[in-house]
Design an enzyme around this catalytic site. Structure first.
Site, PDB file in Angstrom:
ATOM      1  N   ASN A  84       2.909 -22.265   5.084  1.00  0.00           N
ATOM      2  CA  ASN A  84       1.933 -23.039   4.424  1.00  0.00           C
ATOM      3  C   ASN A  84       1.024 -23.683   4.758  1.00  0.00           C
ATOM      4  OD1 ASN A  84       0.345 -21.019   1.996  1.00  0.00           O
ATOM      5  ND2 ASN A  84       1.410 -22.499   1.819  1.00  0.00           N
ATOM      6  N   SER A 137      -2.068 -18.049   8.648  1.00  0.00           N
ATOM      7  CA  SER A 137      -3.444 -18.400   9.453  1.00  0.00           C
ATOM      8  C   SER A 137      -4.474 -18.484   8.811  1.00  0.00           C
ATOM      9  CB  SER A 137      -3.658 -17.146  10.587  1.00  0.00           C
ATOM     10  OG  SER A 137      -4.185 -16.986  11.210  1.00  0.00           O
ATOM     11  N   TYR A 151      -9.818 -27.173  12.228  1.00  0.00           N
ATOM     12  CA  TYR A 151      -9.168 -26.050  11.439  1.00  0.00           C
ATOM     13  C   TYR A 151      -9.139 -24.912  12.030  1.00  0.00           C
ATOM     14  CZ  TYR A 151      -7.632 -23.168   7.554  1.00  0.00           C
ATOM     15  OH  TYR A 151      -7.139 -22.338   6.726  1.00  0.00           O
ATOM     16  N   LYS A 155      -5.507 -23.205  13.823  1.00  0.00           N
ATOM     17  CA  LYS A 155      -4.913 -21.998  12.905  1.00  0.00           C
ATOM     18  C   LYS A 155      -5.434 -21.494  14.876  1.00  0.00           C
ATOM     19  CE  LYS A 155      -3.805 -22.541   9.151  1.00  0.00           C
ATOM     20  NZ  LYS A 155      -2.921 -22.478   7.637  1.00  0.00           N
ATOM     21  N   THR A 184      -8.247 -21.977  -3.795  1.00  0.00           N
ATOM     22  CA  THR A 184      -7.694 -22.800  -4.271  1.00  0.00           C
ATOM     23  C   THR A 184      -8.487 -24.088  -4.032  1.00  0.00           C
ATOM     24  OG1 THR A 184      -7.426 -22.877  -1.955  1.00  0.00           O
ATOM     25  CG2 THR A 184      -6.409 -21.072  -3.016  1.00  0.00           C
TER      26      THR A 184
HETATM   27  N1  LIG Z   1      -7.923 -20.882   0.181  1.00  0.00           N
HETATM   28  C1  LIG Z   1      -8.914 -20.392   1.209  1.00  0.00           C
HETATM   29  O1  LIG Z   1      -9.361 -19.666   1.445  1.00  0.00           O
HETATM   30  C2  LIG Z   1      -7.307 -19.404   2.187  1.00  0.00           C
HETATM   31  C3  LIG Z   1      -8.373 -18.931   3.405  1.00  0.00           C
HETATM   32  C4  LIG Z   1      -7.653 -18.919   5.163  1.00  0.00           C
HETATM   33  C5  LIG Z   1      -6.550 -19.729   4.990  1.00  0.00           C
HETATM   34  N2  LIG Z   1      -5.767 -20.171   4.067  1.00  0.00           N
HETATM   35  C6  LIG Z   1      -4.409 -20.646   4.384  1.00  0.00           C
HETATM   36  O2  LIG Z   1      -3.156 -20.190   3.189  1.00  0.00           O
HETATM   37  C7  LIG Z   1      -2.932 -21.569   3.531  1.00  0.00           C
HETATM   38  C8  LIG Z   1      -2.617 -21.989   1.858  1.00  0.00           C
HETATM   39  O3  LIG Z   1      -3.739 -22.539   1.548  1.00  0.00           O
HETATM   40  P1  LIG Z   1      -4.286 -22.615  -0.220  1.00  0.00           P
HETATM   41  O4  LIG Z   1      -5.504 -22.264  -0.045  1.00  0.00           O
HETATM   42  O5  LIG Z   1      -3.504 -21.921  -1.231  1.00  0.00           O
HETATM   43  O6  LIG Z   1      -4.065 -23.632   0.182  1.00  0.00           O
HETATM   44  P2  LIG Z   1      -4.355 -25.610  -2.069  1.00  0.00           P
HETATM   45  O7  LIG Z   1      -4.068 -24.867  -2.693  1.00  0.00           O
HETATM   46  O8  LIG Z   1      -4.616 -26.511  -1.433  1.00  0.00           O
HETATM   47  O9  LIG Z   1      -2.672 -25.728  -1.619  1.00  0.00           O
HETATM   48  C9  LIG Z   1      -1.970 -26.450  -0.497  1.00  0.00           C
HETATM   49  C10 LIG Z   1      -0.150 -26.450  -1.014  1.00  0.00           C
HETATM   50  O10 LIG Z   1       0.198 -27.448   0.901  1.00  0.00           O
HETATM   51  C11 LIG Z   1       0.468 -28.698   0.338  1.00  0.00           C
HETATM   52  N3  LIG Z   1       0.446 -29.265   1.440  1.00  0.00           N
HETATM   53  C12 LIG Z   1      -0.586 -30.376   2.286  1.00  0.00           C
HETATM   54  N4  LIG Z   1      -0.741 -30.998   3.360  1.00  0.00           N
HETATM   55  C13 LIG Z   1       1.110 -31.076   2.515  1.00  0.00           C
HETATM   56  C14 LIG Z   1       1.723 -31.944   3.522  1.00  0.00           C
HETATM   57  N5  LIG Z   1       0.728 -32.405   5.108  1.00  0.00           N
HETATM   58  N6  LIG Z   1       2.690 -31.526   4.168  1.00  0.00           N
HETATM   59  C15 LIG Z   1       3.726 -31.054   2.454  1.00  0.00           C
HETATM   60  N7  LIG Z   1       2.781 -30.220   2.289  1.00  0.00           N
HETATM   61  C16 LIG Z   1       1.352 -30.263   1.570  1.00  0.00           C
HETATM   62  C17 LIG Z   1      -0.498 -28.831  -0.871  1.00  0.00           C
HETATM   63  O11 LIG Z   1       0.594 -29.667  -1.971  1.00  0.00           O
HETATM   64  P3  LIG Z   1       0.298 -31.810  -1.753  1.00  0.00           P
HETATM   65  O12 LIG Z   1      -1.177 -31.837  -1.428  1.00  0.00           O
HETATM   66  O13 LIG Z   1       1.368 -32.786  -2.663  1.00  0.00           O
HETATM   67  O14 LIG Z   1       1.111 -32.056  -0.622  1.00  0.00           O
HETATM   68  C18 LIG Z   1      -0.292 -27.380  -2.056  1.00  0.00           C
HETATM   69  O15 LIG Z   1       0.510 -27.496  -2.520  1.00  0.00           O
HETATM   70  C19 LIG Z   1      -2.910 -22.559   4.144  1.00  0.00           C
HETATM   71  O16 LIG Z   1      -2.207 -22.573   5.461  1.00  0.00           O
HETATM   72  C20 LIG Z   1      -4.154 -22.379   4.475  1.00  0.00           C
HETATM   73  O17 LIG Z   1      -5.006 -22.758   5.280  1.00  0.00           O
HETATM   74  C21 LIG Z   1      -6.405 -20.388   2.774  1.00  0.00           C
END
Ligand SMILES: NC(=O)c1ccc[n+]([C@@H]2O[C@H](COP(=O)([O-])OP(=O)(O)OC[C@H]3O[C@@H](n4cnc5c(N)ncnc54)[C@H](OP(=O)(O)O)[C@@H]3O)[C@@H](O)[C@H]2O)c1
Length: 230
Positions: A84, A137, A151, A155, A184
């Site tokens: 993730n 994804s 990005y 993906k 997020t």
């Molecule tokens: N938010 C959206 O709208 C959205 C839409 C489509 C897909 N996604 C996908 O959903 C997933 C979760 O995203 P989110 O929106 O929940 O993001 P988020 O709230 O920013 O959380 C990301 C998490 O990943 C950790 N992280 C980032 N880089 C890292 C690394 N190199 N090693 C270990 N941990 C790492 C962060 O903590 P640290 O920074 O402390 O490492 C945090 O715990 C991702 O794969 C994202 O691409 C999100």
């Protein structure tokens, strides 16, 4: 009890998923780089009586990936691996004409290369458990949105790795899941000027639970479709 490794579990979707799995009795190995937020998240989900191991580190670090799998083995094995953790490549996002190549490299390293590294490390345990891999994804993997090219490419590559892994490892379930837009830190960092309301990650976690409960065939799923069918 079943054991899951969830990367990027200190915030956002990873944290929501950790809470949802802990509430269902899963033991967890959680990762993120920032130790304080990770420990806080682990403490919050451990309240359900589940065993939670929090290991701070970067998924691009092979030694850290190995430590995550070792911790899961100590809890009993690896029934589920959720990749993730994610990098955008540029914050805020920029057009390809301006995308720093090091940013693209970083997105590929975190989103794609580290995912395969973790799968390789966990494969013996996943095979032994007839377990599941979830790669998180994005619709940017399949749609050509301006600014989301680096990005999105990482993906798309991740989706392809998942699809091939599913063919090569028929004893596993391999699900690529597009969670849809969520409110997020990642989304805010990507598009800081976009403050339209978006769903909380906690509202998306049930889509992942559905996969785990019903164990449909390997493939690419959207959280929206999984939630609609619930
Ligand atoms: N938010 C959206 O709208 C959205 C839409 C489509 C897909 N996604 C996908 O959903 C997933 C979760 O995203 P989110 O929106 O929940 O993001 P988020 O709230 O920013 O959380 C990301 C998490 O990943 C950790 N992280 C980032 N880089 C890292 C690394 N190199 N090693 C270990 N941990 C790492 C962060 O903590 P640290 O920074 O402390 O490492 C945090 O715990 C991702 O794969 C994202 O691409 C999100």
């Amino acid at each position: 009890m079943a054991v899951a490794i969830i990367t990027g579990a200190s915030k956002g979707l990873g944290r929501a998923l950790a809470g949802a799995l802990a509430a269902r009795g899963w033991d967890l190995v959680l990762d993120a780089r920032g130790e304080g937020a990770l420990k806080e998240a682990a403490g919050a989900v451990a309240g359900h009586g589940t065993r939670v191991v929090a290991l701070a580190g970067d998924v691009t670090d092979a030694g850290h990936r190995s430590a995550l799998v070792t911790a899961a083995r100590r809890l009993g094995g690896v029934d589920l691996l959720v990749h993730n953790a994610s990098a955008l490549g540029a914050e805020p996002l920029v057009p390809l004409a301006e995308l720093p190549l090091d940013g693209l490299r970083r997105a590929l390293e975190v989103n794609t290369v580290a995912a395969l590294g973790l799968v390789q490390e966990a494969l013996p345990a996943l095979r032994a458990a007839a377990g599941a891999v979830i790669t998180v994804s994005s619709d940017a993997a399949v749609e050509a949105y301006p600014d989301w090219g680096g990005y999105g490419a990482s993906k798309a590559a991740l989706d392809h790795l998942a699809a091939v892994l599913a063919e090569e490892e028929p004893g596993l379930r391999v699900w690529a899941v597009d969670p849809g837009d969520m409110a997020t830190g990642l989304y805010a960092a990507a598009v800081p000027l976009d403050d339209d309301p978006r769903p909380a990650p906690e509202s998306v976690a049930p889509a992942f639970l559905r996969l785990l409960e019903e164990r449909p065939g390997s493939g690419r799923y959207t959280a929206g479709a999984l939630l609609e069918r619930r």
